[in-house]
Design a protein around this motif. Sequence first.
Motif: not given
Length: 281
Positions: A108-111, A221-224
């Motif tokens: 997910l690359n939460l950072g 929305n665009p990131m995931y």
Amino acid sequence: MSWIAWLVLVLSQEGIGVLRFRFAPEPSPYVQGVGHWIGPALAGILITYVTQGTAVLRRLFAWSPERRPIAALLLLILIPVLLVVERFGPVAPYMAVAQRQPFPIGALNLGLYLFLVAVNALPARGSPFPEEIGWRGLALPRLLVRFGPPRATLILGLAWWMWHLPLFWVTRWSGGFTWTHFLFFGLSTMSITVLYTVIYHISGGSVWCGIVNHSAHNTINPMYPWPTLQGRNGGTFTFDLTRQYVIVTFLTAMLLTVCTRGRLFSPRIHKGRHRDEDGQA
């Protein structure tokens, strides 16, 4: 005022094609820059200044006008994380049961996600900053005084939904107008307005929590995008996160409204304070 600014965009080749020019490379800077700032933000500030003076404007940017700074800080930290949980909540159980594998949290690359939420919250192009100044910073407190939480939220949700109406004729914004998309967007907007009102009350009227919440929604929305998952028969299918999100948000909004008996966590003193400010007590 936003509709006037967006008229050129709607009439251009990005919209219904009356005017023979196209925004390049995309209409987003014009939509989010001009439309957002002169609509909710500038219009709200001018009306508030003329009718109520500068005191209310100074109160607008306070960290927590109703003196709930700890609650506001906790919400500021938790909101982006809770949105990720809400978005992928139905996906994780499916992967555990149907595919027998854990959800890939590391992917997910939460950072990066949290960094983008913070950047998008800044008052620049594409930021929800001007929208939240108008909707939750200026409009919601006045509506709460006059109508109370349930009706104020309903009115603001309708206004927020209809405010987007011209953009449904801008192809690269909406993909083209359809009644299904328009009504689904309306349900989403009305439901999320309830959550914004709850956040407003718990944070003590902090517009900053609204800005971060809006930024997180715009970022997630665009990131995931919708994930493509493996089915039991070996085929693949796309998990419709948008529809799942709207349904979960609607059910959450209804649950909060029923459980709080329509008060949406509004403290008893909250309404009286606004009445004192407006001179209506």
